[in-house]
Design a protein around this motif. Sequence first.
Motif, PDB file in Angstrom:
ATOM      1  N   UNK A   1     -33.920  36.384 -21.683  1.00  0.00           N
ATOM      2  CA  UNK A   1     -34.128  35.671 -22.947  1.00  0.00           C
ATOM      3  C   UNK A   1     -35.536  35.058 -22.903  1.00  0.00           C
ATOM      4  N   UNK A   2     -36.280  35.210 -23.985  1.00  0.00           N
ATOM      5  CA  UNK A   2     -37.635  34.632 -24.011  1.00  0.00           C
ATOM      6  C   UNK A   2     -37.565  33.296 -24.750  1.00  0.00           C
ATOM      7  N   UNK A   3     -37.996  32.253 -24.059  1.00  0.00           N
ATOM      8  CA  UNK A   3     -37.947  30.909 -24.637  1.00  0.00           C
ATOM      9  C   UNK A   3     -39.363  30.340 -24.653  1.00  0.00           C
ATOM     10  N   UNK A   4     -39.609  29.417 -25.561  1.00  0.00           N
ATOM     11  CA  UNK A   4     -40.945  28.820 -25.641  1.00  0.00           C
ATOM     12  C   UNK A   4     -40.855  27.319 -25.388  1.00  0.00           C
ATOM     13  N   UNK A   5     -41.876  26.765 -24.757  1.00  0.00           N
ATOM     14  CA  UNK A   5     -41.910  25.321 -24.474  1.00  0.00           C
ATOM     15  C   UNK A   5     -43.358  24.868 -24.479  1.00  0.00           C
ATOM     16  N   UNK A   6     -43.550  23.555 -24.456  1.00  0.00           N
ATOM     17  CA  UNK A   6     -44.906  23.024 -24.331  1.00  0.00           C
ATOM     18  C   UNK A   6     -45.711  23.118 -25.609  1.00  0.00           C
ATOM     19  N   UNK A   7     -45.021  23.379 -26.755  1.00  0.00           N
ATOM     20  CA  UNK A   7     -45.766  23.469 -28.011  1.00  0.00           C
ATOM     21  C   UNK A   7     -45.430  22.320 -28.950  1.00  0.00           C
ATOM     22  N   UNK A   8     -44.801  21.262 -28.408  1.00  0.00           N
ATOM     23  CA  UNK A   8     -44.571  20.042 -29.199  1.00  0.00           C
ATOM     24  C   UNK A   8     -44.313  18.923 -28.197  1.00  0.00           C
ATOM     25  N   UNK A   9     -44.144  17.714 -28.719  1.00  0.00           N
ATOM     26  CA  UNK A   9     -43.770  16.605 -27.830  1.00  0.00           C
ATOM     27  C   UNK A   9     -42.330  16.196 -28.097  1.00  0.00           C
ATOM     28  N   UNK A  10     -41.528  17.161 -28.552  1.00  0.00           N
ATOM     29  CA  UNK A  10     -40.130  16.842 -28.836  1.00  0.00           C
ATOM     30  C   UNK A  10     -39.346  16.685 -27.537  1.00  0.00           C
ATOM     31  N   UNK A  11     -38.867  15.457 -27.337  1.00  0.00           N
ATOM     32  CA  UNK A  11     -38.079  15.138 -26.161  1.00  0.00           C
ATOM     33  C   UNK A  11     -36.734  15.865 -26.209  1.00  0.00           C
ATOM     34  N   UNK A  12     -36.133  15.870 -27.408  1.00  0.00           N
ATOM     35  CA  UNK A  12     -34.829  16.533 -27.559  1.00  0.00           C
ATOM     36  C   UNK A  12     -34.938  18.014 -27.228  1.00  0.00           C
ATOM     37  N   UNK A  13     -36.033  18.649 -27.681  1.00  0.00           N
ATOM     38  CA  UNK A  13     -36.201  20.077 -27.426  1.00  0.00           C
ATOM     39  C   UNK A  13     -36.258  20.346 -25.922  1.00  0.00           C
ATOM     40  N   UNK A  14     -37.040  19.510 -25.247  1.00  0.00           N
ATOM     41  CA  UNK A  14     -37.235  19.719 -23.802  1.00  0.00           C
ATOM     42  C   UNK A  14     -35.920  19.538 -23.037  1.00  0.00           C
ATOM     43  N   UNK A  15     -35.174  18.512 -23.419  1.00  0.00           N
ATOM     44  CA  UNK A  15     -33.895  18.257 -22.723  1.00  0.00           C
ATOM     45  C   UNK A  15     -32.908  19.383 -23.035  1.00  0.00           C
ATOM     46  N   UNK A  16     -32.844  19.788 -24.314  1.00  0.00           N
ATOM     47  CA  UNK A  16     -31.928  20.876 -24.695  1.00  0.00           C
ATOM     48  C   UNK A  16     -32.306  22.169 -23.974  1.00  0.00           C
ATOM     49  N   UNK A  17     -33.616  22.403 -23.836  1.00  0.00           N
ATOM     50  CA  UNK A  17     -34.082  23.612 -23.143  1.00  0.00           C
ATOM     51  C   UNK A  17     -33.630  23.581 -21.678  1.00  0.00           C
ATOM     52  N   UNK A  18     -33.802  22.426 -21.042  1.00  0.00           N
ATOM     53  CA  UNK A  18     -33.378  22.295 -19.642  1.00  0.00           C
ATOM     54  C   UNK A  18     -31.876  22.557 -19.518  1.00  0.00           C
ATOM     55  N   UNK A  19     -31.104  22.013 -20.448  1.00  0.00           N
ATOM     56  CA  UNK A  19     -29.651  22.254 -20.423  1.00  0.00           C
ATOM     57  C   UNK A  19     -29.358  23.736 -20.615  1.00  0.00           C
ATOM     58  N   UNK A  20     -30.118  24.362 -21.508  1.00  0.00           N
ATOM     59  CA  UNK A  20     -29.872  25.767 -21.858  1.00  0.00           C
ATOM     60  C   UNK A  20     -30.071  26.702 -20.662  1.00  0.00           C
ATOM     61  N   UNK A  21     -31.035  26.373 -19.784  1.00  0.00           N
ATOM     62  CA  UNK A  21     -31.289  27.269 -18.644  1.00  0.00           C
ATOM     63  C   UNK A  21     -30.554  26.830 -17.358  1.00  0.00           C
ATOM     64  N   UNK A  22     -29.879  25.695 -17.461  1.00  0.00           N
ATOM     65  CA  UNK A  22     -29.140  25.159 -16.302  1.00  0.00           C
ATOM     66  C   UNK A  22     -28.218  26.227 -15.697  1.00  0.00           C
ATOM     67  N   UNK A  23     -28.292  26.371 -14.416  1.00  0.00           N
ATOM     68  CA  UNK A  23     -27.386  27.305 -13.734  1.00  0.00           C
ATOM     69  C   UNK A  23     -27.797  28.765 -13.859  1.00  0.00           C
ATOM     70  N   UNK A  24     -28.923  29.034 -14.524  1.00  0.00           N
ATOM     71  CA  UNK A  24     -29.373  30.426 -14.665  1.00  0.00           C
ATOM     72  C   UNK A  24     -30.643  30.639 -13.837  1.00  0.00           C
ATOM     73  N   UNK A  25     -30.975  31.899 -13.646  1.00  0.00           N
ATOM     74  CA  UNK A  25     -32.233  32.205 -12.948  1.00  0.00           C
ATOM     75  C   UNK A  25     -33.329  32.294 -14.013  1.00  0.00           C
ATOM     76  N   UNK A  26     -34.316  31.439 -13.896  1.00  0.00           N
ATOM     77  CA  UNK A  26     -35.368  31.481 -14.908  1.00  0.00           C
ATOM     78  C   UNK A  26     -36.755  31.457 -14.270  1.00  0.00           C
ATOM     79  N   UNK A  27     -37.719  31.948 -15.062  1.00  0.00           N
ATOM     80  CA  UNK A  27     -39.122  31.949 -14.644  1.00  0.00           C
ATOM     81  C   UNK A  27     -39.924  31.163 -15.678  1.00  0.00           C
TER      82      UNK A  27
END
Length: 421
Positions: free
Chosen positions: A101-127
């Motif tokens: 899955x291709x995800x994007x980050x670092x293009x806003x200062x949204x705290x909620x986005x960053x936390x949700x993203x971390x939750x979304x990849x939790x327990x998975x192998x990510x790069x």
Amino acid sequence: MILDNQNMALFVSDDELKEAQGKAVAAMQSLVDDYNNNGDWLGWMSIAADIRPQIDDIEKCASKLRKDSDAVIICGIGGSYLGAYAVITALQGYFDKNKPEILFAGNSLSQDYLIDLCDHVEGRKYSVVCISKSGTTMETAIAFRVLRNKMEDELGMEWAKEHIICITDAEKGALHDIAAMNGYATFEVPNNIGGRYSVLSAVGLLPIAIAGFDIRQLVAGAFDFYRPHRGVEQCEQILNYASMRCLMSQKGKKVENFVCFEPKLKGFSEWWKQLFGESEGKDGKGLFPTSVTYTTDLHSLGQYVQQGDRILFETVLSVEKGNREIEVPKTKDNIDNMNRYSWYTVGYINSVAEKGTVMAHVAGGVPTMRVVIPKINEYHLGQLIYFFELACAVSCKMTGVNPFDQPGVEDYKANIRKFLK
Ligand code: PA5
């Protein structure tokens, strides 16, 4: 790819066009002269040829990350991610469940986005692919810190070392130093290419290859469309587009509305807006670039476009053929009276909507051009990228602004730094 500007004849006289074309040719010539004299920030003009020796390495890295990862997070802002975002979202199916899955980050200062993203990849192998020329862009740097820490804690230092890739300056900068200190693999943002002109370098090509798309075809599209060693006359369509934009500005049409009838081109519109907005909008000059997706936005902004203040002109990115077809089905009750359209494909009705909309907007005083591609694929996206980059640089030369700096972007950053002291 063709530029259809026949409707513009209603708004622009032959003499006006000829004069503007003369200026566009001179602007293009000066760009080519600058390029031939090794002028600053012009590496993008020949990137479609220059990048070729790096493509094997980019593909090799992409295929490792594809094989190992459930998700790959592309961390960057502005020119450091919009090109990849534009191409990936244009080529992906609407509901594809891709691996990775291709995800994007670092293009806003949204705290909620960053936390949700971390939750979304939790327990998975990510790069993580972190892209920043300067390495000090706040949005990207903060997201990268969070993601790096999380990855090291969860997946371990060894995994992080192999699955964090940095794309940055080859010799200096914070991200360069972080990569060197931690042994992360790197690709370079060429030092003579600015962010918004960088999609055909590793900045765009690595994420696009990770998403599984054919970067050789993307580069081939750009290469075939224009090569700097060909003459200025090869760029007729680019020069006509730049000439029309210049004339629109002179006639008080200060807003260029970029129109798509295919929602998956929304990302491309975002890339286009950054390219023109950041390049052209300075010294009190420049068209304001905005975008819509029709027919969706005909039910919201369409009213303004048809009858509001006459400050707009439109550039429609038109696609001749979709990937698949579906016909309007017949129903027995026909309560909505749609049976009369049955057997038309939805794609055909969309193309009729485009024709009807252009006709209505032109009649309503909105000059409209169309940039037409046969279908959405890597090759034609490559052509479009090069077409708009060159048209943008020519437009800037015509109005006398520097296409490659963005001094105004610093002001909000200075205020943030002041408040955070
Ligand atoms: O086009 C540009 O130059 C900018 O949009 C930059 O790409 C953006 O500000 C990100 O900068 P950096 O790559 O240094 O993090």
